[in-house]
Design a protein around this motif. Sequence first.
Motif, PDB file in Angstrom:
ATOM      1  N   CYS A 208     148.693  52.198  61.968  1.00 62.93           N
ATOM      2  CA  CYS A 208     148.469  53.836  61.891  1.00 62.93           C
ATOM      3  C   CYS A 208     149.733  54.530  62.075  1.00 62.93           C
ATOM      4  O   CYS A 208     150.095  55.587  61.180  1.00 62.93           O
ATOM      5  CB  CYS A 208     147.172  54.228  62.480  1.00 62.93           C
ATOM      6  N   LEU A 209     150.260  54.313  62.976  1.00 58.75           N
ATOM      7  CA  LEU A 209     151.571  55.064  63.445  1.00 58.75           C
ATOM      8  C   LEU A 209     152.705  54.618  62.482  1.00 58.75           C
ATOM      9  O   LEU A 209     153.450  55.530  62.358  1.00 58.75           O
ATOM     10  CB  LEU A 209     152.082  54.481  64.787  1.00 58.75           C
ATOM     11  N   VAL A 210     152.850  53.650  62.149  1.00 53.61           N
ATOM     12  CA  VAL A 210     153.806  53.276  60.906  1.00 53.61           C
ATOM     13  C   VAL A 210     153.530  53.957  59.774  1.00 53.61           C
ATOM     14  O   VAL A 210     154.354  54.717  59.344  1.00 53.61           O
ATOM     15  CB  VAL A 210     153.478  51.428  60.814  1.00 53.61           C
ATOM     16  N   ALA A 211     152.039  53.886  59.077  1.00 58.63           N
ATOM     17  CA  ALA A 211     151.989  54.928  58.089  1.00 58.63           C
ATOM     18  C   ALA A 211     152.203  56.329  58.239  1.00 58.63           C
ATOM     19  O   ALA A 211     152.564  57.032  57.443  1.00 58.63           O
ATOM     20  CB  ALA A 211     150.484  54.698  57.985  1.00 58.63           C
ATOM     21  N   ALA A 212     151.996  56.935  59.598  1.00 57.00           N
ATOM     22  CA  ALA A 212     151.985  58.278  59.736  1.00 57.00           C
ATOM     23  C   ALA A 212     153.603  58.493  59.697  1.00 57.00           C
ATOM     24  O   ALA A 212     154.098  59.758  59.082  1.00 57.00           O
ATOM     25  CB  ALA A 212     151.680  58.671  61.164  1.00 57.00           C
ATOM     26  N   TRP A 213     154.532  57.502  60.157  1.00 57.89           N
ATOM     27  CA  TRP A 213     155.755  57.962  60.137  1.00 57.89           C
ATOM     28  C   TRP A 213     156.337  57.890  58.643  1.00 57.89           C
ATOM     29  O   TRP A 213     157.539  58.377  58.301  1.00 57.89           O
ATOM     30  CB  TRP A 213     156.676  57.003  61.203  1.00 57.89           C
ATOM     31  N   VAL A 214     155.766  56.825  57.870  1.00 56.44           N
ATOM     32  CA  VAL A 214     156.151  56.533  56.594  1.00 56.44           C
ATOM     33  C   VAL A 214     156.014  58.007  55.972  1.00 56.44           C
ATOM     34  O   VAL A 214     156.641  58.302  55.021  1.00 56.44           O
ATOM     35  CB  VAL A 214     155.569  55.509  55.910  1.00 56.44           C
ATOM     36  N   ILE A 215     154.757  58.619  56.052  1.00 58.45           N
ATOM     37  CA  ILE A 215     154.671  59.694  55.474  1.00 58.45           C
ATOM     38  C   ILE A 215     155.558  60.813  55.798  1.00 58.45           C
ATOM     39  O   ILE A 215     155.833  61.498  54.911  1.00 58.45           O
ATOM     40  CB  ILE A 215     153.133  60.107  55.692  1.00 58.45           C
ATOM     41  N   VAL A 216     155.611  60.970  56.977  1.00 60.21           N
ATOM     42  CA  VAL A 216     156.727  62.009  57.684  1.00 60.21           C
ATOM     43  C   VAL A 216     158.098  61.928  56.970  1.00 60.21           C
ATOM     44  O   VAL A 216     158.551  62.655  56.542  1.00 60.21           O
ATOM     45  CB  VAL A 216     156.746  61.847  58.860  1.00 60.21           C
ATOM     46  N   TYR A 217     158.448  60.546  56.825  1.00 60.68           N
ATOM     47  CA  TYR A 217     159.841  60.333  56.274  1.00 60.68           C
ATOM     48  C   TYR A 217     159.851  60.898  54.626  1.00 60.68           C
ATOM     49  O   TYR A 217     160.721  61.215  54.342  1.00 60.68           O
ATOM     50  CB  TYR A 217     160.241  58.959  56.378  1.00 60.68           C
ATOM     51  N   LEU A 218     158.753  60.159  54.054  1.00 56.68           N
ATOM     52  CA  LEU A 218     158.682  60.535  52.467  1.00 56.68           C
ATOM     53  C   LEU A 218     158.702  61.879  52.495  1.00 56.68           C
ATOM     54  O   LEU A 218     159.174  62.572  51.361  1.00 56.68           O
ATOM     55  CB  LEU A 218     157.634  59.905  51.986  1.00 56.68           C
ATOM     56  N   CYS A 219     158.138  62.739  53.387  1.00 62.87           N
ATOM     57  CA  CYS A 219     158.273  64.187  53.231  1.00 62.87           C
ATOM     58  C   CYS A 219     159.388  64.955  53.570  1.00 62.87           C
ATOM     59  O   CYS A 219     159.666  65.948  53.009  1.00 62.87           O
ATOM     60  CB  CYS A 219     156.965  64.912  53.885  1.00 62.87           C
ATOM     61  N   ILE A 220     160.200  64.521  54.263  1.00 60.62           N
ATOM     62  CA  ILE A 220     161.296  65.137  54.829  1.00 60.62           C
ATOM     63  C   ILE A 220     162.855  64.487  54.497  1.00 60.62           C
ATOM     64  O   ILE A 220     163.853  65.226  54.621  1.00 60.62           O
ATOM     65  CB  ILE A 220     161.498  65.227  56.378  1.00 60.62           C
TER      66      ILE A 220
END
Length: 585
Positions: A208-220
């Motif tokens: 879940c933490l990997v998924a959260a950081w992937v989402i953050v990266y794709l947004c910024i």
Amino acid sequence: MDAELRSFEREYALVPTDGKTVDEPRTGDTKEQRPTWGRRLEFILASVGYAVGLGNVWRFPYLCYSSGGGAFMIPYLIMVLLCGIPLLFMEFTIGQYTRLGPVHAFAKICPLLKGVGLATVVISFVFSTYYNVLMSWALFYLFNSFGSTLPWQSCNETWNVIENCSSGFTDNVTHLQSASQQFFDYKLLEKTEGIEDSGGLRWELFGCLVAAWVIVYLCIFKGVKSTGKVVYFTAVFPYFILFALLINNAQLPGAVNGILFFVTPVWSKLFQIKVWVHAAAQVFNSIGIAFGSMVSMSSYNKFNNNILRDALIVSMTNSFTSILAGFVIFSAIGYMAHVHNLPVDNIATDGPGLVFVVYPEVISTMPVFQLWAPLFFFMLLCLGLDSQFATVEVAITFLKDEFGTKILQFLKREELLALVVCLLCFLLGLPHITKVGYIRGIYAFQLMDHYTAVVSLMFLAFFEVLAVCWIFGVTRISVMVRRMLGKSPNIYFRLCWLLLCPVLVLCILVSSIVQYTPVRYGKYKYPNWADSLGWAVSLVSIIWIPLGAIHEIYINKGSFYERLKAAVTPTLDLELENCPGKPNT
């Protein structure tokens, strides 16, 4: 006052950091131009998204409940008016005028306290490492909310401790735990018996933490160009869910009792200093003063953007959201109290437990919970992501401003810089998802949050206000505003900057020190070494303020007085040969 400002402008030529006059277009720079927000609305939504976060959903409702109910609104709104709006306007002014991140902006405004800028970057970076763990929790609950039944509904699951599990909330005097609490403790966190009882990674949370950081990266990863598009959804969607939940909750039995409990004034609380400290701390935490994020985001504005309007919109929207979330949460708590025939104060709780223990239990008893559960946790994800975008952007902005050319020679693309920062934050967040006793999981979060977002923040806020309002001076801030907006700030802002903000922040800081108590989570008392670790985390950010001052005095020439005088002289806006005898304030 306007005549004085015009005289000040003639004597002290305000120039931006590239050495050109402010009114000149900056298109002739040899360096690459700083990107700007695609539309003004994007900056407003990004600022609102950063200010409106999970703290609005759990911290404000509980503070209001525990600090006098409706009476708490009085110190809270006073602090918004006297500190929140003026200081947000001030940070927008600094970022937009200098077009720099907090490190370089504060170094030019007040070289003596240049460490304030670096401290804001460090505190935002530390905040980023643990805040996204909450997003992993929200994702975990979201993934577990799509079944025909919710896994925190009953005591028949493998993780439950049957002998002290209850299918609903119980009186505080009993030893029983709700099924929702046990899901949080034994399924999500897999909490062990003590600090010495170690274990491995929580692999589900790791994913879940990997998924959260992937989402953050794709947004910024594209900077403001990508973040500006994402916030159209992430900043607006939570309001649809909050209003839908409020309409649904208001129709549930017992909801009115919860709302009355939330807003009923306890006037005697107004005479307690800690209530005023809590109100001020909530304003600083919620709006994001002294984290550097607002300076960073406003540095991508066009020079003549109306930041006064933006500051008012962001501040008022943030306060409105906090109050709205309070009605949503306590209408649900009132319903829960009705279902279990308990007083409301048996169910209300502090911290993340309010949204990860109490509200999931409430949702499980609602009609059509299959709809409300996924929507609620998706809303939490959106609220947290906006705040995470801004804090990560502070570190990226600093690295681009300080080492941009060197980094691009090595990494070739700015997208790789964002990837490196996200990867480092992810690695530093891994201890929070490790099965190691009480100091992991929510206890680690509570420790980090207390010493980062409370202790460090108040120190940073004081030195930021000291650097800008008293050393740089209200007159210079007013001239910057006049150059950008075409008119000077009114007497309300000038009075707040000159007197009210510094005095109030100083009082809050002193009160926090005098009334300091070691961090706790519920009934759990942290060991001494954990408190020492918390203070070390706090010092990681605030230590840069004295170090920066010592360095600035050391590199200047002359006697100590001459070095100090040079250190308090701004390099942003003074041509000393025009009027060398003019005082700094």
